[in-house]
Design an enzyme around this catalytic site. Structure first.
Site, PDB file in Angstrom:
ATOM      1  N   ASP A 263      80.730  20.566 -81.586  1.00  0.00           N
ATOM      2  CA  ASP A 263      81.084  21.705 -80.522  1.00  0.00           C
ATOM      3  C   ASP A 263      80.048  22.578 -80.999  1.00  0.00           C
ATOM      4  O   ASP A 263      78.710  22.528 -81.303  1.00  0.00           O
ATOM      5  CB  ASP A 263      82.348  22.282 -80.409  1.00  0.00           C
ATOM      6  CG  ASP A 263      82.481  23.216 -78.994  1.00  0.00           C
ATOM      7  OD1 ASP A 263      81.509  22.914 -78.330  1.00  0.00           O
ATOM      8  OD2 ASP A 263      83.543  23.693 -78.668  1.00  0.00           O
ATOM      9  N   ARG A 320      71.822  27.610 -76.899  1.00  0.00           N
ATOM     10  CA  ARG A 320      72.646  28.711 -77.108  1.00  0.00           C
ATOM     11  C   ARG A 320      72.073  29.233 -78.551  1.00  0.00           C
ATOM     12  O   ARG A 320      72.842  29.104 -79.548  1.00  0.00           O
ATOM     13  CB  ARG A 320      73.867  27.921 -77.570  1.00  0.00           C
ATOM     14  CG  ARG A 320      74.335  27.358 -75.901  1.00  0.00           C
ATOM     15  CD  ARG A 320      75.733  26.973 -75.985  1.00  0.00           C
ATOM     16  NE  ARG A 320      76.230  26.210 -74.863  1.00  0.00           N
ATOM     17  CZ  ARG A 320      77.317  25.585 -74.754  1.00  0.00           C
ATOM     18  NH1 ARG A 320      78.343  25.915 -75.486  1.00  0.00           N
ATOM     19  NH2 ARG A 320      77.866  25.238 -73.414  1.00  0.00           N
TER      20      ARG A 320
END
Length: 444
Positions: A263, A320
């Site tokens: 993740d 990100r």
């Protein structure tokens, strides 16, 4: 009282090491705790005044005020958990020696994915049951194999997710302190410092297939290397984050999508606030930093998610760095390196109600990568992006983005001016400074 690992003598009702005096209590953690450290001891360091959002209000001092009986040296997951439990919310310093593998039992024995798997769960059967040709693409998996997958995932989570208490400093010793396959969680507490650690390969044994995620579906995993969840006053400094031994490039594809076992590297979510992340290295990863995890989190995240990023190295990162919702995020003097042949989507993600300031950064793009993609618009929100350099040339990131991707027009001007900054370097010097100084093992 924690049971001692080796014989010692009793002093004031506690077991202490054979070579240590009564002033240094072991409390069952490897090696004697240090006596009161000198002022220059990095374990006693506090976040400097005006050093980013983490310095707001009372600032971030972690466990700097720890007494001798609340200083621990740990060399296993079990010892880390025991130290957290023993000290509670009292100021504490946890010194990490060597590798702490979170996929181990309380005796230190290694655990594999098979050890977590619920009886009856098999990946081969899961793939057969939820193949889009059989299951379709209109609903998420349900039924026996999905239930068994979820139960298996819960068993792993109970082992690899470890929560940090308030008023804590966790610091690595030397250049090789490492948390392997762990998810360190700073959840709903105040005043935590994490320094000089390498976080490697927080992997999910049991990713979930979601055919409704995107146009073609995705495998979604749990476990970030480090999560700041509803917590306040956090300083993350001179750490390294990496997929390390398990790069995404080595993972198989099922249903045409990568079997994603990672993740994020660092998430700041669920009303977390006042965080400074300085001189860290974020490397070799896909979804790296998520600040604000949901567009629907208006109640929890409005006027929260205040984060400062400065003097961090981002190398071979797909996306990100960060993606922001709601937060007033100040990103300055960071170096973003996009390497030849890597997967790359964007660097800064502009999300719902975000107020991102990205200034005085250096971006190094390998040939063939479009600078228009450095910024990514997810929702209508203004951004300040001044004095950034791309491959050594000052570049207006917003103008380049709007010219190259006019359908995602961005508005300039985040509506606030950061004041909590100490050292601001010329962005042309940032690659040299940050590449030399960021990451674990480079603490002063």
């Amino acid at each position: 009282m924690l049971s001692p690992r080796r014989r010692g003598r009793v002093c004031h009702g506690r077991v202490i090491g054979v070579v240590a005096g009564c002033a240094a209590l072991v409390l069952g953690i490897t090696g004697p705790a240090a006596s009161a450290a000198p002022h220059h001891d990095p374990a006693r360091a506090v976040l400097a005044a005006h050093d980013g959002w983490g310095s707001a209000g009372p600032g971030t001092t972690g466990g700097s005020a720890a007494t001798a009986d609340h200083i621990y040296t740990v060399s296993s997951r079990a010892e880390l958990v025991a130290a957290f439990k023993d000290a509670g919310d009292a100021p504490k310093i946890i010194k990490v020696r060597g590798t702490l593998d979170f996929n181990t039992d309380d005796t230190g024995a290694a655990l594999s994915c098979d050890d977590y798997a619920a009886p009856g769960y098999r990946l081969e059967q899961y793939l057969a049951d939820y193949d889009p040709a059989v299951w379709g693409r209109d609903q998420v998996p349900s039924g026996p194999q999905e239930d068994l997958r979820a139960a298996s995932a819960a068993d792993q989570a109970a082992r690899v997710e470890v929560k940090v208490p308030a008023n804590t400093t966790v610091i690595g010793l030397g250049s090789h302190a490492r948390i392997l396959s762990g998810d360190l969680q700073i959840e709903n507490v105040d005043n935590v410092i994490v320094r000089n650690l390498t976080f490697e390969d927080a992997f999910d044994c049991f990713p979930q297939w979601d055919p409704t995620d995107g146009d073609t579906g995705n495998w979604n995993s749990e476990y970030d290397n480090l999560v700041v969840y509803g917590a306040t006053h956090v300083w993350l400094d001179h750490n390294t984050f990496t997929d390390g031994r398990r790069p995404d490039s080595a993972q198989p594809y099922y249903f045409g999508r990568i079997y994603q076992q990672h993740d994020g590297e660092l998430d700041v979510v669920k009303g977390a606030n006042y965080v400074t992340a300085s001189w860290n290295a974020f490397t070799d990863h896909d979804k790296t930093l998520l600040f604000g995890n949901s567009d629907s989190a208006t109640a929890t995240d409005t006027d929260k998610i205040k984060v400062t990023l400065h003097h961090n190295l981002f190398r071979s990162i797909t996306e990100r760095a960060p993606r922001v919702r709601f937060g007033q995020v100040d990103s300055y003097n960071n170096h973003f390196v996009v390497t030849p042949g890597q997967e790359y989507a964007y660097t800064f993600g502009v999300g719902k109600n975000s107020r991102l300031v990205a200034e005085h950064n250096a971006i190094t793009l390998a040939p063939g990568f479009d600078p228009a993609t450095i910024l990514k618009k997810w929702s209508e929100a203004p951004i300040t992006a001044d004095d950034n350099y791309v491959n050594g040339r000052r570049t207006d990131l917003i103008a380049v983005h709007n010219a190259g991707i006019p359908a995602e027009h961005l508005t300039s001007g985040a509506g606030w001016t950061p004041t909590l900054r100490t050292r601001v370097d010329n962005p042309r010097a940032v690659p040299h400074l940050v590449d030399r100084g960021a990451g674990a093992g480079k603490i002063h």
